[in-house]
Design a protein around this motif. Sequence first.
Motif, PDB file in Angstrom:
ATOM      1  N   ALA A  33       0.834  -1.207   0.000  1.00  0.00           N
ATOM      2  CA  ALA A  33       0.000   0.000   0.000  1.00  0.00           C
ATOM      3  C   ALA A  33       0.867   1.254   0.000  1.00  0.00           C
ATOM      4  CB  ALA A  33      -0.922  -0.006   1.225  1.00  0.00           C
ATOM      5  N   TRP A  34       1.952   1.227   0.761  1.00  0.00           N
ATOM      6  CA  TRP A  34       2.874   2.377   0.830  1.00  0.00           C
ATOM      7  C   TRP A  34       3.450   2.665  -0.542  1.00  0.00           C
ATOM      8  CZ3 TRP A  34       3.893   6.304   3.792  1.00  0.00           C
ATOM      9  CH2 TRP A  34       5.117   6.984   3.695  1.00  0.00           C
ATOM     10  N   TRP A  35       3.887   1.602  -1.205  1.00  0.00           N
ATOM     11  CA  TRP A  35       4.451   1.760  -2.540  1.00  0.00           C
ATOM     12  C   TRP A  35       3.412   2.309  -3.510  1.00  0.00           C
ATOM     13  CZ3 TRP A  35       3.597  -0.410  -7.404  1.00  0.00           C
ATOM     14  CH2 TRP A  35       4.606  -0.156  -8.342  1.00  0.00           C
ATOM     15  N   LEU A  36       2.184   1.722  -3.456  1.00  0.00           N
ATOM     16  CA  LEU A  36       1.120   2.169  -4.362  1.00  0.00           C
ATOM     17  C   LEU A  36       0.771   3.633  -4.109  1.00  0.00           C
ATOM     18  CD1 LEU A  36      -1.323  -0.889  -4.426  1.00  0.00           C
ATOM     19  CD2 LEU A  36      -0.079   0.066  -6.367  1.00  0.00           C
ATOM     20  N   ALA A  37       0.850   4.059  -2.860  1.00  0.00           N
ATOM     21  CA  ALA A  37       0.468   5.426  -2.518  1.00  0.00           C
ATOM     22  C   ALA A  37       1.532   6.428  -2.939  1.00  0.00           C
ATOM     23  CB  ALA A  37       0.203   5.534  -1.014  1.00  0.00           C
ATOM     24  N   ARG A  38       2.816   6.022  -2.931  1.00  0.00           N
ATOM     25  CA  ARG A  38       3.894   6.985  -3.146  1.00  0.00           C
ATOM     26  C   ARG A  38       4.502   6.947  -4.543  1.00  0.00           C
ATOM     27  NH1 ARG A  38       3.522  10.435   0.605  1.00  0.00           N
ATOM     28  NH2 ARG A  38       5.641  11.100   0.072  1.00  0.00           N
ATOM     29  N   THR A  39       4.318   5.827  -5.235  1.00  0.00           N
ATOM     30  CA  THR A  39       5.095   5.637  -6.458  1.00  0.00           C
ATOM     31  C   THR A  39       4.598   6.498  -7.618  1.00  0.00           C
ATOM     32  OG1 THR A  39       5.963   4.015  -7.992  1.00  0.00           O
ATOM     33  CG2 THR A  39       3.671   3.761  -7.360  1.00  0.00           C
ATOM     34  N   ARG A  40       5.524   6.778  -8.539  1.00  0.00           N
ATOM     35  CA  ARG A  40       5.112   7.398  -9.801  1.00  0.00           C
ATOM     36  C   ARG A  40       5.404   6.437 -10.943  1.00  0.00           C
ATOM     37  NH1 ARG A  40       7.178  11.919  -7.188  1.00  0.00           N
ATOM     38  NH2 ARG A  40       5.543  13.375  -6.600  1.00  0.00           N
ATOM     39  N   SER A  41       5.709   5.198 -10.568  1.00  0.00           N
ATOM     40  CA  SER A  41       6.078   4.189 -11.556  1.00  0.00           C
ATOM     41  C   SER A  41       4.907   3.855 -12.472  1.00  0.00           C
ATOM     42  CB  SER A  41       6.554   2.926 -10.830  1.00  0.00           C
ATOM     43  OG  SER A  41       6.426   1.805 -11.675  1.00  0.00           O
ATOM     44  N   ARG A  42       5.272   3.464 -13.688  1.00  0.00           N
ATOM     45  CA  ARG A  42       4.223   3.055 -14.621  1.00  0.00           C
ATOM     46  C   ARG A  42       3.589   1.727 -14.205  1.00  0.00           C
ATOM     47  NH1 ARG A  42       6.433   3.147 -20.530  1.00  0.00           N
ATOM     48  NH2 ARG A  42       8.200   2.290 -19.402  1.00  0.00           N
ATOM     49  N   MET A  43       4.269   1.017 -13.310  1.00  0.00           N
ATOM     50  CA  MET A  43       3.757  -0.274 -12.844  1.00  0.00           C
ATOM     51  C   MET A  43       2.589  -0.113 -11.882  1.00  0.00           C
ATOM     52  SD  MET A  43       5.601  -2.640 -14.195  1.00  0.00           S
ATOM     53  CE  MET A  43       5.681  -4.082 -13.133  1.00  0.00           C
ATOM     54  N   LYS A  44       2.334   1.105 -11.434  1.00  0.00           N
ATOM     55  CA  LYS A  44       1.321   1.317 -10.408  1.00  0.00           C
ATOM     56  C   LYS A  44      -0.039   0.767 -10.813  1.00  0.00           C
ATOM     57  CE  LYS A  44      -1.083   4.832  -7.755  1.00  0.00           C
ATOM     58  NZ  LYS A  44      -1.079   6.148  -7.147  1.00  0.00           N
ATOM     59  N   GLY A  45      -0.429   1.093 -12.056  1.00  0.00           N
ATOM     60  CA  GLY A  45      -1.728   0.621 -12.534  1.00  0.00           C
ATOM     61  C   GLY A  45      -1.791  -0.900 -12.551  1.00  0.00           C
ATOM     62  N   LEU A  46      -0.709  -1.507 -12.997  1.00  0.00           N
ATOM     63  CA  LEU A  46      -0.663  -2.970 -13.108  1.00  0.00           C
ATOM     64  C   LEU A  46      -0.790  -3.631 -11.736  1.00  0.00           C
ATOM     65  CD1 LEU A  46      -0.034  -5.342 -15.152  1.00  0.00           C
ATOM     66  CD2 LEU A  46       2.280  -5.232 -14.248  1.00  0.00           C
ATOM     67  N   ILE A  47       0.049  -3.185 -10.780  1.00  0.00           N
ATOM     68  CA  ILE A  47       0.020  -3.788  -9.445  1.00  0.00           C
ATOM     69  C   ILE A  47      -1.325  -3.525  -8.768  1.00  0.00           C
ATOM     70  CG2 ILE A  47       1.142  -3.843  -7.183  1.00  0.00           C
ATOM     71  CD1 ILE A  47       2.896  -4.954  -9.365  1.00  0.00           C
ATOM     72  N   GLY A  48      -1.826  -2.287  -8.937  1.00  0.00           N
ATOM     73  CA  GLY A  48      -3.126  -1.951  -8.353  1.00  0.00           C
ATOM     74  C   GLY A  48      -4.224  -2.866  -8.884  1.00  0.00           C
ATOM     75  N   ALA A  49      -4.168  -3.142 -10.176  1.00  0.00           N
ATOM     76  CA  ALA A  49      -5.182  -4.016 -10.776  1.00  0.00           C
ATOM     77  C   ALA A  49      -5.061  -5.435 -10.237  1.00  0.00           C
ATOM     78  CB  ALA A  49      -5.039  -4.011 -12.296  1.00  0.00           C
ATOM     79  N   VAL A  50      -3.828  -5.922 -10.099  1.00  0.00           N
ATOM     80  CA  VAL A  50      -3.629  -7.280  -9.586  1.00  0.00           C
ATOM     81  C   VAL A  50      -4.168  -7.391  -8.155  1.00  0.00           C
ATOM     82  CG1 VAL A  50      -1.886  -8.964  -8.873  1.00  0.00           C
ATOM     83  CG2 VAL A  50      -1.685  -7.838 -11.081  1.00  0.00           C
ATOM     84  N   VAL A  51      -3.872  -6.370  -7.350  1.00  0.00           N
ATOM     85  CA  VAL A  51      -4.344  -6.374  -5.959  1.00  0.00           C
ATOM     86  C   VAL A  51      -5.871  -6.386  -5.911  1.00  0.00           C
ATOM     87  CG1 VAL A  51      -4.498  -4.943  -3.883  1.00  0.00           C
ATOM     88  CG2 VAL A  51      -2.295  -5.303  -4.966  1.00  0.00           C
ATOM     89  N   ALA A  52      -6.514  -5.685  -6.842  1.00  0.00           N
ATOM     90  CA  ALA A  52      -7.974  -5.568  -6.811  1.00  0.00           C
ATOM     91  C   ALA A  52      -8.680  -6.774  -7.420  1.00  0.00           C
ATOM     92  CB  ALA A  52      -8.407  -4.292  -7.541  1.00  0.00           C
ATOM     93  N   LEU A  53      -7.943  -7.640  -8.085  1.00  0.00           N
ATOM     94  CA  LEU A  53      -8.579  -8.780  -8.768  1.00  0.00           C
ATOM     95  C   LEU A  53      -9.552  -9.581  -7.891  1.00  0.00           C
ATOM     96  CD1 LEU A  53      -6.088 -10.585 -11.183  1.00  0.00           C
ATOM     97  CD2 LEU A  53      -8.294  -9.579 -11.702  1.00  0.00           C
ATOM     98  N   PRO A  54      -9.173  -9.922  -6.641  1.00  0.00           N
ATOM     99  CA  PRO A  54     -10.103 -10.715  -5.818  1.00  0.00           C
ATOM    100  C   PRO A  54     -11.441 -10.033  -5.560  1.00  0.00           C
ATOM    101  CG  PRO A  54      -7.912 -10.768  -4.857  1.00  0.00           C
ATOM    102  CD  PRO A  54      -7.869  -9.762  -5.970  1.00  0.00           C
ATOM    103  N   LEU A  55     -11.508  -8.708  -5.779  1.00  0.00           N
ATOM    104  CA  LEU A  55     -12.793  -8.017  -5.601  1.00  0.00           C
ATOM    105  C   LEU A  55     -13.802  -8.458  -6.651  1.00  0.00           C
ATOM    106  CD1 LEU A  55     -11.805  -4.292  -4.933  1.00  0.00           C
ATOM    107  CD2 LEU A  55     -12.852  -5.868  -3.332  1.00  0.00           C
ATOM    108  N   VAL A  56     -13.309  -8.728  -7.849  1.00  0.00           N
ATOM    109  CA  VAL A  56     -14.240  -8.999  -8.938  1.00  0.00           C
ATOM    110  C   VAL A  56     -14.294 -10.471  -9.345  1.00  0.00           C
ATOM    111  CG1 VAL A  56     -14.251  -6.707  -9.928  1.00  0.00           C
ATOM    112  CG2 VAL A  56     -12.466  -8.275 -10.580  1.00  0.00           C
ATOM    113  N   LEU A  57     -13.228 -11.219  -9.070  1.00  0.00           N
ATOM    114  CA  LEU A  57     -13.249 -12.632  -9.460  1.00  0.00           C
ATOM    115  C   LEU A  57     -14.165 -13.418  -8.540  1.00  0.00           C
ATOM    116  CD1 LEU A  57      -9.564 -13.612 -10.223  1.00  0.00           C
ATOM    117  CD2 LEU A  57     -11.464 -13.423 -11.810  1.00  0.00           C
ATOM    118  N   PRO A  58     -14.945 -14.338  -9.088  1.00  0.00           N
ATOM    119  CA  PRO A  58     -15.734 -15.208  -8.215  1.00  0.00           C
ATOM    120  C   PRO A  58     -14.765 -16.048  -7.372  1.00  0.00           C
ATOM    121  CG  PRO A  58     -16.345 -15.519 -10.522  1.00  0.00           C
ATOM    122  CD  PRO A  58     -15.132 -14.648 -10.497  1.00  0.00           C
TER     123      PRO A  58
END
Lengths: 226, 251
Positions: A33-58
Amino acid sequence: MSLSATDLSAIWLTLQLASLTTVLLLLIGTPVAWWLARTRSRMKGLIGAVVALPLVLPPTVIGFYLLVTMGPHGPVGQLTMAMGLGTLPFTFAGLVVGSVIYSLPFVVQPLQNAFEAIGDRPLEVAATLRAGPWDRFFTVALPLARPGFVTASILGFAHTVGEFGVVLMLGGNIPGRTRTVSVQIFDPVEAMEYAEAHWLAGGMLLFSFVVLLALYSSRRMRPGLG
Amino acid sequence: MKPSPSRLLATLGASLLACAAHAAEVQVAVAANFTAPIKEIAAGFEKDSGHKVVAAFGPTGGLYTQVKNGAPFEVFLAADDTTPARLESEGEAVAGSRFTYAIGKLVLWSATAGRVDDKGEVLKRNAFRHLSIGNPKTTPYGLAATQVLDRLGLADAVKPKLVEGTNITQAYQFVASGNAELGFVALSQVYRDGRISGGSAWIVPAGLYEPIRQDAVLLARGKGNPAAVALVEYLKGPKAAAVIKAYGYGL
């Protein structure tokens, strides 16, 4: 009360599972979460999406993939077998792994919001006072993000208690080892023995309500981060 | 004479009406273990009758609850004989329409070739970590599995090794993914065109468990639907029987 011995063992197992999962999730989730909150990396969207996957997957999809990857033919299963641990499905450890993945977004997202809400300013001020990065994190960011940690812990714990599909796919319904409350409720419901299910189901409803009530009341009293 | 637009419309309308009258739709609730055969049977039925089959799959107990709560099913193919009887006695099904469409066979199966011998001795040697069965409370195949273990006198010995699937599909999945070395599953799950399709298996002798009679019933909602009635008749006929046998069920 008409809770049987197996009901009680299911409740105890669920509490153990949810507690351990929450602790692990705070340890894993905080740096993410710290990394996601502070980073300006282009990977942010990718990691954020991976973390959120369990929200939408059955949960059955997560459970199925875990069953296959942790099984004797899957990569994780081969690794654990090489380490002499055997395979993870049908074990308590397997449920913990499944729960950590399943509840990940419920811990990471509140933490990320809390860290983002702090902003750069307090950390910059601390830096001018010669606080190092670790010092800034532990003495400035962590205390300021406390409400986020409360929310993350409660949601992570409650979501794991309510977890069903993943446990069902991975657990094998073994009393005292993998039979959690939600599975224990499911059996009599499927067998059309509704009276038996009512005690546990009612208790579960009450528990969830009390947890959420506590969460939302605490938010009202302490407006701000989280 | 050129066809006028109004005549064309009238013809079109009439033919649509004709279609609707002949090709009705029938909604069927099907026990999970019968998924593959009903698809094949439905295809034949649709070709022969022109009717359309819409099938929903699930555990028998769950489908029962859905029927009781107003699900639009017209025919019910259960995995047992008690649930259709119960629906009939509760007035949800047409009295006297109940019949056994298939008799389930239990098989001890492993995804590994050569692991299961043709007498089931592998159970007695106890050299495995997990034995997968369907939940005996909710699945007829799971109940049959516990009966087999009881009659072989192995119930206590294998108890710590039992893992349960909520339905027979899941019990199969545990074995197919290799997480359980052995499992009691439905023969129909591992049987194609008259033989075991993979791994190794012991077809459990019928004397070791109570027969798994799978009954079908015409539900009250299907009473006036010619497609529902036709499907029930088709299920009793020789074409359906051939498919049912090819999938490893008895009749």
